[in-house]
Motif scaffolding. Structure first.
Motif, mmCIF file in Angstrom:
data_model
loop_
_atom_site.group_PDB
_atom_site.id
_atom_site.type_symbol
_atom_site.label_atom_id
_atom_site.label_comp_id
_atom_site.label_asym_id
_atom_site.label_seq_id
_atom_site.Cartn_x
_atom_site.Cartn_y
_atom_site.Cartn_z
ATOM 1 N N UNK A 56 33.942 8.880 -24.331
ATOM 2 C CA UNK A 56 34.326 7.545 -24.795
ATOM 3 C C UNK A 56 35.653 7.114 -24.181
ATOM 4 N N UNK A 57 36.576 8.027 -24.050
ATOM 5 C CA UNK A 57 37.853 7.691 -23.411
ATOM 6 C C UNK A 57 37.710 7.624 -21.892
ATOM 7 N N UNK A 58 36.834 8.436 -21.349
ATOM 8 C CA UNK A 58 36.654 8.485 -19.904
ATOM 9 C C UNK A 58 36.037 7.201 -19.342
ATOM 10 N N UNK A 59 35.079 6.609 -20.065
ATOM 11 C CA UNK A 59 34.422 5.410 -19.520
ATOM 12 C C UNK A 59 35.402 4.252 -19.354
ATOM 13 N N UNK A 60 36.267 4.052 -20.334
ATOM 14 C CA UNK A 60 37.258 2.984 -20.221
ATOM 15 C C UNK A 60 38.259 3.252 -19.106
ATOM 16 N N UNK A 61 38.655 4.500 -18.985
ATOM 17 C CA UNK A 61 39.593 4.874 -17.925
ATOM 18 C C UNK A 61 38.987 4.614 -16.549
ATOM 19 N N UNK A 62 37.740 5.036 -16.374
ATOM 20 C CA UNK A 62 37.062 4.845 -15.087
ATOM 21 C C UNK A 62 36.873 3.357 -14.805
ATOM 22 N N UNK A 63 36.457 2.586 -15.816
ATOM 23 C CA UNK A 63 36.252 1.145 -15.623
ATOM 24 C C UNK A 63 37.543 0.453 -15.203
ATOM 25 N N UNK A 64 38.657 0.829 -15.822
ATOM 26 C CA UNK A 64 39.942 0.227 -15.452
ATOM 27 C C UNK A 64 40.372 0.641 -14.049
ATOM 28 N N UNK A 65 40.185 1.911 -13.727
ATOM 29 C CA UNK A 65 40.579 2.400 -12.402
ATOM 30 C C UNK A 65 39.773 1.729 -11.286
ATOM 31 N N UNK A 66 38.498 1.452 -11.575
ATOM 32 C CA UNK A 66 37.642 0.820 -10.571
ATOM 33 C C UNK A 66 37.667 -0.703 -10.673
ATOM 34 N N UNK A 67 38.477 -1.230 -11.612
ATOM 35 C CA UNK A 67 38.570 -2.674 -11.844
ATOM 36 C C UNK A 67 37.199 -3.260 -12.174
ATOM 37 N N UNK A 68 36.509 -2.597 -13.110
ATOM 38 C CA UNK A 68 35.158 -3.025 -13.480
ATOM 39 C C UNK A 68 35.003 -3.175 -14.985
ATOM 40 N N UNK A 69 36.044 -3.577 -15.658
ATOM 41 C CA UNK A 69 35.934 -3.837 -17.090
ATOM 42 C C UNK A 69 35.236 -5.177 -17.300
ATOM 43 N N UNK A 70 34.527 -5.302 -18.421
ATOM 44 C CA UNK A 70 33.845 -6.558 -18.722
ATOM 45 C C UNK A 70 33.564 -6.635 -20.214
ATOM 46 N N UNK A 71 33.229 -7.833 -20.682
ATOM 47 C CA UNK A 71 32.833 -7.996 -22.084
ATOM 48 C C UNK A 71 31.548 -7.229 -22.365
ATOM 49 N N UNK A 72 30.650 -7.200 -21.399
ATOM 50 C CA UNK A 72 29.414 -6.435 -21.566
ATOM 51 C C UNK A 72 29.721 -4.954 -21.806
ATOM 52 N N UNK A 73 30.625 -4.408 -21.008
ATOM 53 C CA UNK A 73 30.996 -3.004 -21.161
ATOM 54 C C UNK A 73 31.630 -2.723 -22.515
ATOM 55 N N UNK A 74 32.435 -3.656 -22.986
ATOM 56 C CA UNK A 74 33.084 -3.515 -24.293
ATOM 57 C C UNK A 74 32.039 -3.470 -25.409
ATOM 58 N N UNK A 75 31.057 -4.366 -25.343
ATOM 59 C CA UNK A 75 30.003 -4.399 -26.357
ATOM 60 C C UNK A 75 29.135 -3.139 -26.291
ATOM 61 N N UNK A 76 28.777 -2.732 -25.079
ATOM 62 C CA UNK A 76 27.960 -1.538 -24.897
ATOM 63 C C UNK A 76 28.680 -0.308 -25.436
#
Length: 195
Positions: A56-76
């Motif tokens: 759970x902590x790793x997915x957010x870290x990876x998304x931020x590092x790759x600049x791929x955060x989104x509202x969809x990712x937050x909901x998922x």
């Protein structure tokens, strides 16, 4: 996480989503195997929930590092968290004897799940990335799971179902209150934009 953004890591767009799904798969597997009601499965289920907390902590870290955060990712992420840290700890607890407490066990379990849902919904609509409001469901589920592991190591003698764990019900109630509370903690910079 799946939002198209031009950057050099675009070919890895699916990676954060796969990590998020691994969180859910670990939690769902914990639920499925605990229903065998044996001590070995109990321990494995608890370990799976703790591994889900790491992902759970790793997915957010990876998304931020790759600049791929989104509202969809937050909901998922929130939906997967509900499985791993709302439902799984309650079902593990039921298999450790919370079911022996009757109505109080049912009500407290439902309150814990409801408080987790409330916490996730509030997180999803909060725009302030500088503070954590209330105890995250990930921490609540992990704390319950650590308590179950302690029970497994120090309290179980013989039959797993011979325990009436009032201490687990009290802890579950406290964690529920903390999830819906309004206390604020400033986020470390590393955790900004994460759940």
């Amino acid at each position: 996480m799946l939002e198209a953004r031009p950057n050099k890591y675009q070919k890895y767009y699916v990676l954060p989503t796969l990590i998020t799904y691994s969180n859910m798969m670990l939690g769902a597997t914990a639920i499925l195997i605990i229903n065998n009601r044996s001590l070995k499965e109990l321990r494995v289920s608890c370990i799976l929930v703790l591994l889900a907390a790491i992902t759970d902590k790793l997915d957010g870290f990876v998304a931020r590092r790759l600049n791929m955060t989104s509202d969809f990712g937050k909901q998922l992420d929130s939906l997967c968290d509900l499985v791993s840290f709302g439902l799984a700890p309650v079902i593990i607890g039921w298999n450790m004897g919370i079911n022996l407490l009757g109505s109080i066990g049912i009500v407290t379990s439902l309150i814990f799940i409801g408080a987790g849902i409330f916490r996730l919904a509030r997180f999803n609509v909060t725009k302030d990335d500088t503070y954590i409001i209330g105890l995250p469901i990930t921490m609540s589920g992990a704390i319950m799971t650590i308590k179950y592991i302690m029970d497994y190591n120090y309290k179980l003698k013989g039959n797993i179902f011979a325990i009436a764990p009032y201490d687990n019900i009290i802890l579950m109630a406290i964690l529920s209150l903390l999830m819906i509370s309004n206390f604020k903690i400033k986020k470390p910079k590393l955790l900004n934009k994460s759940s």
